[in-house]
Design a protein around this motif. Sequence first.
Motif, PDB file in Angstrom:
ATOM      1  N   UNK A 136     -35.403  51.099 -84.240  1.00  0.00           N
ATOM      2  CA  UNK A 136     -36.132  49.674 -83.971  1.00  0.00           C
ATOM      3  C   UNK A 136     -35.047  48.727 -83.890  1.00  0.00           C
ATOM      4  N   UNK A 137     -34.372  48.677 -84.948  1.00  0.00           N
ATOM      5  CA  UNK A 137     -33.497  47.507 -85.020  1.00  0.00           C
ATOM      6  C   UNK A 137     -32.488  47.629 -84.142  1.00  0.00           C
ATOM      7  N   UNK A 138     -32.113  48.846 -83.612  1.00  0.00           N
ATOM      8  CA  UNK A 138     -31.083  49.054 -82.514  1.00  0.00           C
ATOM      9  C   UNK A 138     -31.456  48.507 -81.416  1.00  0.00           C
ATOM     10  N   UNK A 139     -32.616  48.824 -80.953  1.00  0.00           N
ATOM     11  CA  UNK A 139     -33.165  48.627 -79.619  1.00  0.00           C
ATOM     12  C   UNK A 139     -33.444  47.072 -79.250  1.00  0.00           C
ATOM     13  N   UNK A 154     -32.583  62.914 -83.530  1.00  0.00           N
ATOM     14  CA  UNK A 154     -32.710  61.455 -83.320  1.00  0.00           C
ATOM     15  C   UNK A 154     -31.358  60.670 -83.807  1.00  0.00           C
ATOM     16  N   UNK A 155     -30.708  61.096 -85.085  1.00  0.00           N
ATOM     17  CA  UNK A 155     -29.681  60.275 -85.471  1.00  0.00           C
ATOM     18  C   UNK A 155     -28.491  60.780 -84.473  1.00  0.00           C
ATOM     19  N   UNK A 156     -28.303  61.776 -83.892  1.00  0.00           N
ATOM     20  CA  UNK A 156     -27.368  62.117 -82.805  1.00  0.00           C
ATOM     21  C   UNK A 156     -27.544  61.265 -81.634  1.00  0.00           C
ATOM     22  N   UNK A 157     -28.612  61.034 -81.203  1.00  0.00           N
ATOM     23  CA  UNK A 157     -28.896  60.337 -80.172  1.00  0.00           C
ATOM     24  C   UNK A 157     -28.690  58.782 -80.283  1.00  0.00           C
ATOM     25  N   UNK A 158     -28.893  58.456 -81.660  1.00  0.00           N
ATOM     26  CA  UNK A 158     -28.715  56.809 -82.027  1.00  0.00           C
ATOM     27  C   UNK A 158     -27.265  56.512 -81.967  1.00  0.00           C
ATOM     28  N   UNK A 169     -25.087  53.922 -79.631  1.00  0.00           N
ATOM     29  CA  UNK A 169     -24.453  52.978 -79.910  1.00  0.00           C
ATOM     30  C   UNK A 169     -22.818  52.908 -79.429  1.00  0.00           C
ATOM     31  N   UNK A 170     -22.511  54.336 -79.271  1.00  0.00           N
ATOM     32  CA  UNK A 170     -20.954  54.495 -78.951  1.00  0.00           C
ATOM     33  C   UNK A 170     -20.938  54.231 -77.624  1.00  0.00           C
ATOM     34  N   UNK A 171     -22.010  54.583 -76.645  1.00  0.00           N
ATOM     35  CA  UNK A 171     -22.053  54.131 -75.326  1.00  0.00           C
ATOM     36  C   UNK A 171     -21.946  52.665 -75.001  1.00  0.00           C
TER      37      UNK A 171
END
Length: 385
Positions: free
Chosen positions: A118-121, A366-370, A374-376
């Motif tokens: 949520x914070x990332x989005x 979920x952690x891998x996609x997050x 962020x890297x993308x």
Amino acid sequence: MYANFLHNYPTLTPTLSSIHAFTPKNHFTPNQRTEPLFLHLQPKKSRIIINCAANRDGVKGAVNWAEILDKWSPKKFLGADKLFRAISGATSSPIAQYIPAPFTFVHSVDPRIKLAWLFTLVILPAKSNVVIRLSLVAYLAILSILVQPSQVWKDQLGRVTLLSGILFIMLGLSTDSAPSLISSRAPPPSMMGLPSFPASLEGYKYVILKLGPLQLTRKGLSTATTSACLTFTIFQSASVFLSTTTPEQIAFALRWFISPLANLGVPVAEVILTLLLSLRFINLVFDEVRNVALGIVSRRINWQQMTMLETIDVFFTYIRRIFRNIFVHAEQISQAMIVRGFRGDSTTHKIFLSADSSSEVANYISISCLFGLIALVTLPKYLIQ
């Protein structure tokens, strides 16, 4: 002569005020010379009379303006009955509420990971380009369709999309539409003997679209996409998070993140207790708003026969009833907390929260996609530099 005149013009009759007779001042005697009598005839002014007949169904091509004005009158759109029906319909779907069924992949993710998502989005749309922003919007829309029931996502996606679209149009067309009040006092380069700036060979255009005084520029497009995508991601990500996470899980995840702030004097226990009560209380507020609105609609009030003051009085009664019911629920909650041993000190009153059972496979994915997202977003900026 006057008889001939009346015979030739029978419809033109003089009024009494239009005949002026001049008689001598003295009495009439046979030997006295009389003055002639003059008649001044003033014809009446003709009047144009227009007869208007009501429209009938049998008359072809006739326009019934009364029906058109009644159809598009403000009462059709801003009527009290329509307003109460809209309120009851808007609050019928669960807003900011946990939806246990259908149980999906997102339900089995740890709440701390979902809070990090949520914070990332919320942060990423302001730091990414247009392609990443639109990709996040499409990702959230697809995730909402897969996670939430059809009744919920159709209602919420429609309203959030409408709000974001209005914001995009307003900001996109109004960012650079007003002319600049400050102009350069320096003469153009041709007058100073300097070469002019070379034209772009790649077809670069700052103004993308021009609609009269309004124009869509690259700056306006960037501002509009940032604001619209940020609005969409904030509302829709919060909706997905609240609909797939229980209030206890949210309180547990937030306490896990802010627990180090307790060393700085932050009342973490009070914050968590306030959050937990607020999440529980939101459902009661929406239920009361909907139930009171449905109660008014079910009485079938004839709003056409009510005056403006009576309509306003009904609205004030509606608001007063909502607050009274909310205060009754708040008192019941406080009494229930006192019965369960709460005495006002959040540190001594222990609240047992847990993340429940979460799937390890779902957590790792979920952690891998997050981290991949962020890297993308961040790595291309450093690679270009």
